[in-house]
Design a protein around this motif. Structure first.
Motif, PDB file in Angstrom:
ATOM      1  N   THR A 144     -11.697   2.740   8.935  1.00  0.00           N
ATOM      2  CA  THR A 144     -10.452   2.018   9.386  1.00  0.00           C
ATOM      3  C   THR A 144      -9.664   1.292   7.950  1.00  0.00           C
ATOM      4  O   THR A 144     -10.069   0.522   7.316  1.00  0.00           O
ATOM      5  CB  THR A 144     -10.705   0.583  10.105  1.00  0.00           C
ATOM      6  OG1 THR A 144     -11.392   1.502  11.068  1.00  0.00           O
ATOM      7  CG2 THR A 144      -9.420   0.205  10.188  1.00  0.00           C
ATOM      8  N   ALA A 145      -8.322   1.869   7.702  1.00  0.00           N
ATOM      9  CA  ALA A 145      -7.539   1.035   6.932  1.00  0.00           C
ATOM     10  C   ALA A 145      -6.466   0.549   6.815  1.00  0.00           C
ATOM     11  O   ALA A 145      -5.811   0.376   8.595  1.00  0.00           O
ATOM     12  CB  ALA A 145      -6.790   2.799   6.213  1.00  0.00           C
ATOM     13  N   PHE A 146      -6.564  -0.961   6.442  1.00  0.00           N
ATOM     14  CA  PHE A 146      -5.012  -1.928   6.924  1.00  0.00           C
ATOM     15  C   PHE A 146      -4.222  -1.848   6.181  1.00  0.00           C
ATOM     16  O   PHE A 146      -3.989  -1.278   5.009  1.00  0.00           O
ATOM     17  CB  PHE A 146      -6.323  -3.213   6.930  1.00  0.00           C
ATOM     18  CG  PHE A 146      -7.442  -3.533   7.692  1.00  0.00           C
ATOM     19  CD1 PHE A 146      -6.651  -4.190   8.587  1.00  0.00           C
ATOM     20  CD2 PHE A 146      -8.895  -2.773   7.417  1.00  0.00           C
ATOM     21  CE1 PHE A 146      -7.454  -4.163  10.003  1.00  0.00           C
ATOM     22  CE2 PHE A 146      -9.828  -3.679   8.415  1.00  0.00           C
ATOM     23  CZ  PHE A 146      -9.361  -4.047   9.670  1.00  0.00           C
ATOM     24  N   VAL A 147      -2.768  -1.107   6.863  1.00  0.00           N
ATOM     25  CA  VAL A 147      -2.007  -1.017   5.730  1.00  0.00           C
ATOM     26  C   VAL A 147      -0.610  -1.907   6.243  1.00  0.00           C
ATOM     27  O   VAL A 147      -0.935  -2.899   7.265  1.00  0.00           O
ATOM     28  CB  VAL A 147      -1.482   0.084   6.055  1.00  0.00           C
ATOM     29  CG1 VAL A 147      -2.493   1.659   6.132  1.00  0.00           C
ATOM     30  CG2 VAL A 147      -1.011   0.695   7.243  1.00  0.00           C
ATOM     31  N   THR A 148       0.140  -1.947   4.446  1.00  0.00           N
ATOM     32  CA  THR A 148       2.025  -3.012   5.331  1.00  0.00           C
ATOM     33  C   THR A 148       2.663  -2.075   4.472  1.00  0.00           C
ATOM     34  O   THR A 148       2.106  -1.518   3.656  1.00  0.00           O
ATOM     35  CB  THR A 148       0.938  -4.823   4.594  1.00  0.00           C
ATOM     36  OG1 THR A 148       2.648  -5.326   4.589  1.00  0.00           O
ATOM     37  CG2 THR A 148       0.774  -4.782   3.037  1.00  0.00           C
ATOM     38  N   ARG A 149       3.711  -3.130   4.843  1.00  0.00           N
ATOM     39  CA  ARG A 149       4.830  -2.176   3.949  1.00  0.00           C
ATOM     40  C   ARG A 149       5.457  -3.769   2.615  1.00  0.00           C
ATOM     41  O   ARG A 149       5.850  -4.974   3.058  1.00  0.00           O
ATOM     42  CB  ARG A 149       5.781  -2.041   4.783  1.00  0.00           C
ATOM     43  CG  ARG A 149       5.654  -0.518   4.831  1.00  0.00           C
ATOM     44  CD  ARG A 149       6.445   0.297   6.119  1.00  0.00           C
ATOM     45  NE  ARG A 149       7.595  -0.159   5.906  1.00  0.00           N
ATOM     46  CZ  ARG A 149       8.690   0.919   6.128  1.00  0.00           C
ATOM     47  NH1 ARG A 149       8.980   0.049   6.747  1.00  0.00           N
ATOM     48  NH2 ARG A 149      10.065   0.613   5.338  1.00  0.00           N
ATOM     49  N   LEU A 150       5.510  -3.628   1.785  1.00  0.00           N
ATOM     50  CA  LEU A 150       5.901  -4.497   1.065  1.00  0.00           C
ATOM     51  C   LEU A 150       7.016  -4.649   1.297  1.00  0.00           C
ATOM     52  O   LEU A 150       8.179  -4.571   1.878  1.00  0.00           O
ATOM     53  CB  LEU A 150       5.698  -4.602  -1.072  1.00  0.00           C
ATOM     54  CG  LEU A 150       3.784  -3.794  -1.394  1.00  0.00           C
ATOM     55  CD1 LEU A 150       4.277  -3.390  -2.563  1.00  0.00           C
ATOM     56  CD2 LEU A 150       3.371  -5.419  -1.121  1.00  0.00           C
TER      57      LEU A 150
END
Length: 143
Positions: free
Chosen positions: A70-76
């Motif tokens: 499970t990869a936790f991702v965000t956009r700066l």
């Protein structure tokens, strides 16, 4: 018992006696995170929703059998990463192929994406702590 502490003992599927991930899980998860971050940084995706989108992989958690990550991702600077989850799901097989070329694992984990809300939660908590009501309560002199 031997010289090892009972907390060092590993149970089924590499989970420690305390219930957390094993050292190998943590090492593999960090390596998966690093490779995914590199792939996101240098890859142009054919998916139109991912054109010119900067995605940051903040954390990866891997299952005890190493089959799922499970990869936790965000956009700066933005909090709309949820709208990109369907596009990320579409490019997951491509990313998995990239992982297989970079990692020396028997089986490459299937990648699942989740939005990372930790920064949003921290900013919300900071805003609450700076509110006049909370500041007033914190500055009261206890008698």
């Amino acid at each position: 018992m031997s010289s090892r502490s009972r907390h060092d003992l590993k149970g089924p599927a590499g989970v420690t006696a305390q219930g957390g991930p094993s050292t190998r899980q943590l090492r593999v998860a960090e390596e998966v995170r690093r490779v995914l971050a590199e792939l996101f940084a240098r890859t142009e995706f054919r998916d139109p929703e991912l054109l010119d989108v900067r995605i940051t992989v903040t954390e990866v958690r891997i299952s005890p059998d190493f089959r799922h990550a499970t990869a936790f991702v965000t956009r700066l600077g933005r909090s709309d990463v949820e709208v990109l989850l369907p596009a990320l799901k579409r490019v997951a097989p491509f990313l998995r192929t990239g992982l297989s070329k970079s990692l020396n694992l028997r089986t490459v984990p299937e990648i699942h994406f989740q939005p990372d809300t930790a920064l949003d939660n921290a900013m919300e908590l900071d805003e609450i702590m700076r509110s006049p009501e909370v500041r007033r309560d914190l500055e009261k002199d206890p008698e």
